[in-house]
Write a protein that holds these residues in place. Structure first.
Motif: not given
Lengths: 164, 164, 164
Positions: A33, A36-38
């Protein structure tokens, strides 16, 4: 928190379990996550605190019950058992060996990877008290010690909240 | 994915556990959500892979450790133990019998129902490696084999994400 | 539900586990979320039903299998074991004592606190059948007995859904 981070999608993960397989699952999801840029926070509570405990050191607990629990409940990312087929350590040793053969990162490496990706580690205050651990028995990678309100505050704004 | 599906509310469920009671809970929620018009994906990871394993067949694993794990960790929706009161099979047998008496669907029937309702089954690539299973040991109902990024991608857009 | 409640952020928690530590985690999160103004529902399913069972009373089950399960699976918030280190009751007794020393509320008190804060308790119909429990074996604090559709309906609108 920077303005940029405030706009990122959040993920809030409670890690309640102190077992190797569940910790691997939690860190696999958390690092993915984050990659993925979270904006990811893991809340370590109850047995999950074992994942972020030093293998030794920290203030020894004061009471005899805390000391007894401390002897039973050994922590440290290298010493977690599997939830199934631990078999006095044999099953856990085999699974770690299989993971090495397949060049998968071990849990201590995933913890470092998570930090590099900006995953925040929060230890639950209440659980530290219940299990009888002092704050200085936790690894320095821990960002904060906080209560359930911090988790709920994050989870409420999060796109993904999980209890593992 | 059709435009229609893209607009449906999503549900993303990780099934980590290989126990009958948890699998029943996961499929009960998944089929209910699908029947209520949600777009549901179940990600089978670690012991949860046992739920979607063939009872026999599949390429036998190459190494001795994988073979040993394979002997211990028997899969197949009909062979899952309860998380409590398995009692060498007696408790599990009793619960299955109680469910039949009450005309509740058994797990293999719920798996079929889930497929009919369009629930997607995704097996976790990493876990297959860790447990030492080959893809052809999975039942044909599995739609895809994929990593954590697929789960996070779904969960991030989902109205409901659960780790079971 | 009042118009005001309909606008509150929702939290939907499944409590599947019947262990003291997991129940404490669930109630800690639920009461914190309610205190922070969220509209919280706990769905008690499978072993989680033990948390909201009377210690005695309720219609005795009809069949011998239900009676046998009932003997094994004793309920009541005061009698739940820990998921680890229960040690025939010793570990669980020690943890309860540590919590009292630290002036933390015990589980029965947290159940009352949750009710005062407006947390809704829903017992899962299907699970009652599977475990062989009658509705009158549940504590009066339970607001409703309902199926998975009620949970999915809440979770779908919720800001936070957890499976514990």
């Amino acid at each position: 928190m920077s303005e940029d981070q405030a706009k990122k999608d959040k993920a809030a993960i409670v890690l309640f379990s102190g077992e190797l397989d569940k910790a691997l699952a939690a860190f696999n999801i958390a690092t993915t996550a984050a990659a993925m840029g979270m904006d990811v926070t893991i809340f370590f509570t109850f047995w999950g605190l074992n994942v972020i405990r030093k293998e030794s050191g920290g203030t020894p607990p004061a009471g005899w019950m805390e000391r007894m629990l401390g002897l039973l409940n050994r922590g440290g990312a290298n010493r977690l058992p599997l939830s199934k087929f631990h078999m006095l350590g044999l099953g856990t040793w085999m699974m770690k060996k299989l993971m090495r053969q397949r060049r998968m990162p071990a849990l201590p490496e995933m913890i470092q990877l998570a930090k590099q990706l900006g995953v925040r580690f929060v230890a639950c205050t209440t659980s530290l008290g219940v299990i009888g651990l002092s704050e200085d028995s936790l690894i320095p990678e821990v960002d904060a010690v906080a209560g359930a309100a911090t988790f709920v505050g994050e989870a409420r704004e999060a796109k993904m909240s999980l209890f593992i």
